[in-house]
Design an enzyme around this catalytic site. Structure first.
Site, PDB file in Angstrom:
ATOM      1  N   HIS A 102       2.129   0.480 -22.336  1.00 57.85           N
ATOM      2  CA  HIS A 102       3.137   1.543 -22.250  1.00 57.85           C
ATOM      3  C   HIS A 102       2.768   2.670 -23.183  1.00 57.85           C
ATOM      4  O   HIS A 102       2.186   2.452 -24.240  1.00 57.85           O
ATOM      5  CB  HIS A 102       4.538   1.010 -22.597  1.00 57.85           C
ATOM      6  CG  HIS A 102       4.565   0.233 -23.869  1.00 57.85           C
ATOM      7  ND1 HIS A 102       4.169  -1.084 -23.933  1.00 57.85           N
ATOM      8  CD2 HIS A 102       4.916   0.578 -25.126  1.00 57.85           C
ATOM      9  CE1 HIS A 102       4.273  -1.518 -25.168  1.00 57.85           C
ATOM     10  NE2 HIS A 102       4.716  -0.519 -25.927  1.00 57.85           N
ATOM     11  N   HIS A 104       4.336   5.622 -25.526  1.00 54.99           N
ATOM     12  CA  HIS A 104       5.555   6.106 -26.181  1.00 54.99           C
ATOM     13  C   HIS A 104       5.568   7.636 -26.144  1.00 54.99           C
ATOM     14  O   HIS A 104       4.538   8.266 -26.428  1.00 54.99           O
ATOM     15  CB  HIS A 104       5.575   5.708 -27.659  1.00 54.99           C
ATOM     16  CG  HIS A 104       5.631   4.237 -27.931  1.00 54.99           C
ATOM     17  ND1 HIS A 104       6.791   3.605 -28.320  1.00 54.99           N
ATOM     18  CD2 HIS A 104       4.682   3.278 -27.885  1.00 54.99           C
ATOM     19  CE1 HIS A 104       6.538   2.317 -28.526  1.00 54.99           C
ATOM     20  NE2 HIS A 104       5.271   2.084 -28.266  1.00 54.99           N
TER      21      HIS A 104
HETATM   22  P1  AMP Z   1       4.854  -1.575 -28.826  1.00 54.22           P
HETATM   23  O1  AMP Z   1       4.995  -2.102 -30.224  1.00 54.22           O
HETATM   24  O2  AMP Z   1       3.981  -0.385 -28.692  1.00 54.22           O
HETATM   25  O3  AMP Z   1       4.477  -2.715 -27.917  1.00 54.22           O
HETATM   26  O4  AMP Z   1       6.266  -1.044 -28.428  1.00 54.22           O
HETATM   27  C1  AMP Z   1       7.240  -1.793 -27.800  1.00 54.22           C
HETATM   28  C2  AMP Z   1       8.483  -0.946 -27.810  1.00 54.22           C
HETATM   29  O5  AMP Z   1       9.379  -1.507 -26.890  1.00 54.22           O
HETATM   30  C3  AMP Z   1       9.198  -0.877 -29.157  1.00 54.22           C
HETATM   31  O6  AMP Z   1       9.295   0.476 -29.559  1.00 54.22           O
HETATM   32  C4  AMP Z   1      10.567  -1.494 -28.891  1.00 54.22           C
HETATM   33  O7  AMP Z   1      11.588  -0.818 -29.564  1.00 54.22           O
HETATM   34  C5  AMP Z   1      10.690  -1.348 -27.393  1.00 54.22           C
HETATM   35  N1  AMP Z   1      11.488  -2.341 -26.688  1.00 54.22           N
HETATM   36  C6  AMP Z   1      11.524  -3.682 -26.893  1.00 54.22           C
HETATM   37  N2  AMP Z   1      12.328  -4.265 -25.990  1.00 54.22           N
HETATM   38  C7  AMP Z   1      12.792  -3.271 -25.182  1.00 54.22           C
HETATM   39  C8  AMP Z   1      13.664  -3.231 -24.056  1.00 54.22           C
HETATM   40  N3  AMP Z   1      14.237  -4.337 -23.568  1.00 54.22           N
HETATM   41  N4  AMP Z   1      13.915  -2.032 -23.484  1.00 54.22           N
HETATM   42  C9  AMP Z   1      13.357  -0.904 -23.965  1.00 54.22           C
HETATM   43  N5  AMP Z   1      12.535  -0.881 -25.034  1.00 54.22           N
HETATM   44  C10 AMP Z   1      12.259  -2.049 -25.626  1.00 54.22           C
END
Ligand code: AMP
Length: 139
Positions: A102, A104
Site C-alpha cells: 500500500h 500512504h
Molecule cells: P504499514 O506499516 O506501512 O504496513 O502501514 C499500515 C497502515 O495501515 C498503518 O498506518 C495503520 O494505521 C493502517 N491500518 C491498520 N489497520 C487498518 C484498517 N483496518 N483500516 C485502515 N487502516 C489500517
C-alpha cells in the site's frame, strides 16, 4: 514468506472487513488509514495480491501510481495541505505492519509534524466526514 490471504487488507479488498473507502477502480482501492498521521491520511492498494513493491507486476504498478496521483490530488483539494508525503514500506525491517502493498498519502503542514505511524485510532464519525470530503474532491 508467501502472501497471506488473511491479512487485514486482503479482507478489506474482499469486502469482509469495513473501510472508509474514498475511491475504487478495477485495479486499486483507496481508503482512509484508521490511525492517521494527519487528517486525510489515505492508503492506496493494488488489487493484485502483492506483499510488497517487488511482487507487483508492471501493469498493476502503472495503475497504482496513476491512482495514487488521482487520489493524492483529491486529498490536496480536500485538505489544502502545504505538502503531501507519499510513503511505502517494504518488509518488517522497514516498518511495514500490514503485508499487502500500500502507498500512504499523508497531508503535511509547514508548522506541524505528522503524528507517529500507526499509533492512535481516529473516531469513526470523523473518519467518515474526512472520507466524504475526499470522495467529493475526486474527479
Ligand atoms: P504499514 O506499516 O506501512 O504496513 O502501514 C499500515 C497502515 O495501515 C498503518 O498506518 C495503520 O494505521 C493502517 N491500518 C491498520 N489497520 C487498518 C484498517 N483496518 N483500516 C485502515 N487502516 C489500517
Amino acid at each position: 514468506m508467501p502472501y497471506d490471504n488473511d491479512n487485514i487488507f486482503a479482507k478489506i479488498l474482499r469486502g469482509e472487513l469495513p473501510a472508509f473507502t474514498v475511491y475504487e477502480n478495477d485495479h486499486c482501492l483507496a481508503f482512509l488509514d484508521v490511525m492517521p498521521q494527519s487528517d486525510g491520511h489515505t492508503l492506496v492498494l493494488p488489487k493484485q495480491s502483492a506483499q510488497n513493491l517487488f511482487d507487483l507486476d508492471d501493469e498493476s504498478a502503472k495503475h497504482l501510481i496513476i491512482t495514487v496521483r488521482k487520489v493524492a490530488g483529491a486529498v490536496r483539494d480536500a485538505f489544502s495541505p502545504d505538502g503531501i508525503r507519499l510513503m511505502q514500506l517494504n518488509g518488517e525491517a522497514a516498518g511495514q505492519t500490514v503485508m499487502h502493498l500500500h502507498m500512504h498519502i499523508v497531508p503535511c503542514y509547514a508548522n506541524s509534524t505528522p503524528r507517529s505511524h500507526a499509533q492512535q485510532m481516529a473516531e469513526s464519525d470523523i473518519l467518515e466526514k474526512h472520507a466524504a470530503k475526499i470522495r467529493a474532491a475526486i474527479h
